[in-house]
Design an enzyme around this catalytic site. Structure first.
Site, PDB file in Angstrom:
ATOM      1  N   PRO A   9       0.804  -1.225   0.000  1.00  0.00           N
ATOM      2  CA  PRO A   9       0.000   0.000   0.000  1.00  0.00           C
ATOM      3  C   PRO A   9       0.834   1.271   0.000  1.00  0.00           C
ATOM      4  O   PRO A   9       0.325   2.351  -0.285  1.00  0.00           O
ATOM      5  CB  PRO A   9      -0.813  -0.111   1.291  1.00  0.00           C
ATOM      6  CG  PRO A   9       0.036  -0.967   2.185  1.00  0.00           C
ATOM      7  CD  PRO A   9       0.697  -1.962   1.272  1.00  0.00           C
ATOM      8  N   THR A  90       9.639   3.089  -7.395  1.00  0.00           N
ATOM      9  CA  THR A  90      10.329   4.205  -8.029  1.00  0.00           C
ATOM     10  C   THR A  90      11.024   3.775  -9.312  1.00  0.00           C
ATOM     11  O   THR A  90      10.962   4.457 -10.333  1.00  0.00           O
ATOM     12  CB  THR A  90      11.364   4.811  -7.067  1.00  0.00           C
ATOM     13  OG1 THR A  90      10.706   5.193  -5.863  1.00  0.00           O
ATOM     14  CG2 THR A  90      12.025   6.029  -7.683  1.00  0.00           C
ATOM     15  N   ASP A 271      18.210  -2.762  -3.869  1.00  0.00           N
ATOM     16  CA  ASP A 271      18.080  -2.901  -2.417  1.00  0.00           C
ATOM     17  C   ASP A 271      19.347  -3.507  -1.839  1.00  0.00           C
ATOM     18  O   ASP A 271      20.043  -4.282  -2.510  1.00  0.00           O
ATOM     19  CB  ASP A 271      16.884  -3.790  -2.054  1.00  0.00           C
ATOM     20  CG  ASP A 271      15.557  -3.111  -2.342  1.00  0.00           C
ATOM     21  OD1 ASP A 271      15.453  -1.900  -2.061  1.00  0.00           O
ATOM     22  OD2 ASP A 271      14.636  -3.781  -2.840  1.00  0.00           O
TER      23      ASP A 271
END
Length: 298
Positions: A9, A90, A271
């Site tokens: 979310p 993103t 990441d």
């Protein structure tokens, strides 16, 4: 037909909860049962896939990190479900590579669930990556960008942090062993790429289809400004392997160690990943992904 749909979310513009109702309505046109699960903390994507196994398809709305959590769960359970990706982060690098629209509403409506493609994945220690694993100032900058910076500046946040990092970066001393070749010595940047390009940078003409069972390993051995600019120029023409400061191998398996005992973390798809030492293995055609109806799989 049953689909498990996992959504973050807080991805992208943080409109996941509003968007998921639209997703559910659309998916019900193609699937008899739609199971929704909302992630609340790291690892939830993997957990949901492990808990709910009797499905024909798995969908994920989120960034590349969310996608990799789902892929890890699929790998751990040997899932043969087909994967639907809706861009919510993103970068959305894997979605871009698969020809999925950046706009989430347009992306959703581009699928008729008739066209698929099998692609390779990479496994590094106990993690999964879908595009690249890397070491260097630029990937370090990527995983140091905060969620607030990403929401405020988008992709510009990565550029800003990368410039800051490059100004103060130091060389690594690494030992790299692979089935394609070995290297020991100074390293400015190292990239293990399952595809020939990342975002708008095209490193090579090889492995464009992402299903060869091999990755391109690039090691940049010099941190001089001149050599960095040369590599950037070569990346625009897809000929990074031709550079004088580049060591290039095609690999299926490899191991990376730090030679001086310094802690060095690997980046996986934007990441922060595990620290060295790491073992990397390329998993050929590990997952079958849905393609938009207009994207051709040649």
């Amino acid at each position: 037909m049953k689909i498990l749909f996992i959504y973050n979310p807080n991805s992208g513009d943080e409109s996941g909860k509003e968007f998921v109702g639209e997703v559910e309505d659309y998916l019900k046109k193609y699937f008899e049962e739609v199971i929704l699960r909302e992630t609340k903390e790291a690892g939830d994507g993997t957990k949901f896939v492990e808990e709910i196994r009797d499905v024909d398809a798995i969908g994920v709305y989120g960034g590349d990190g969310s996608v990799n959590e789902v892929l890890l769960g699929m790998h751990k359970t040997s899932s043969r479900a087909k994967l639907l990706i809706l861009p919510g982060g993103t970068g959305n690098l894997l979605a871009k590579k698969l020809g999925i629209d950046d706009d989430k509403e347009a992306a959703l409506r581009s699928f008729d669930f008739k066209r698929t493609k099998k692609i390779d994945l990479g496994k590094v220690n106990d993690k999964i990556f879908s595009l690249f694993a890397s070491i260097g100032a630029v990937p370090e900058a990527i995983h140091e960008v905060s969620s607030e910076e990403k929401s405020k500046f988008g992709g510009l946040a990565y550029i800003k942090k990368s410039i800051e990092k490059l100004a103060s970066s130091e060389e690594y001393k690494l030992d790299v062993k692979s089935d394609g070749g070995n290297y020991s010595g100074p390293v400015d940047h190292l990239i293990v790429g399952l595809t020939n390009k990342i975002g708008k940078l095209e490193f090579t003409q090889e492995n464009e289809e992402m299903n060869s069972g091999k990755a391109n390993l690039f090691i940049m051995t010099s941190d001089s400004v001149r050599d960095r600019l040369e590599v950037l120029k070569d990346s625009l023409s897809g000929e990074v392997e031709e550079g004088e400061s580049i060591v290039h191998y095609t690999v299926k398996e490899m191991e990376i160690n730090s030679m001086d005992g310094e802690e060095v973390a690997l980046d996986i798809d934007g990441d922060k990943g595990p620290s060295l030492p790491v073992k990397i293995k390329i998993l050929k055609e590990e997952v079958e992904v849905y393609l938009p109806s207009e994207v051709k799989d040649d």
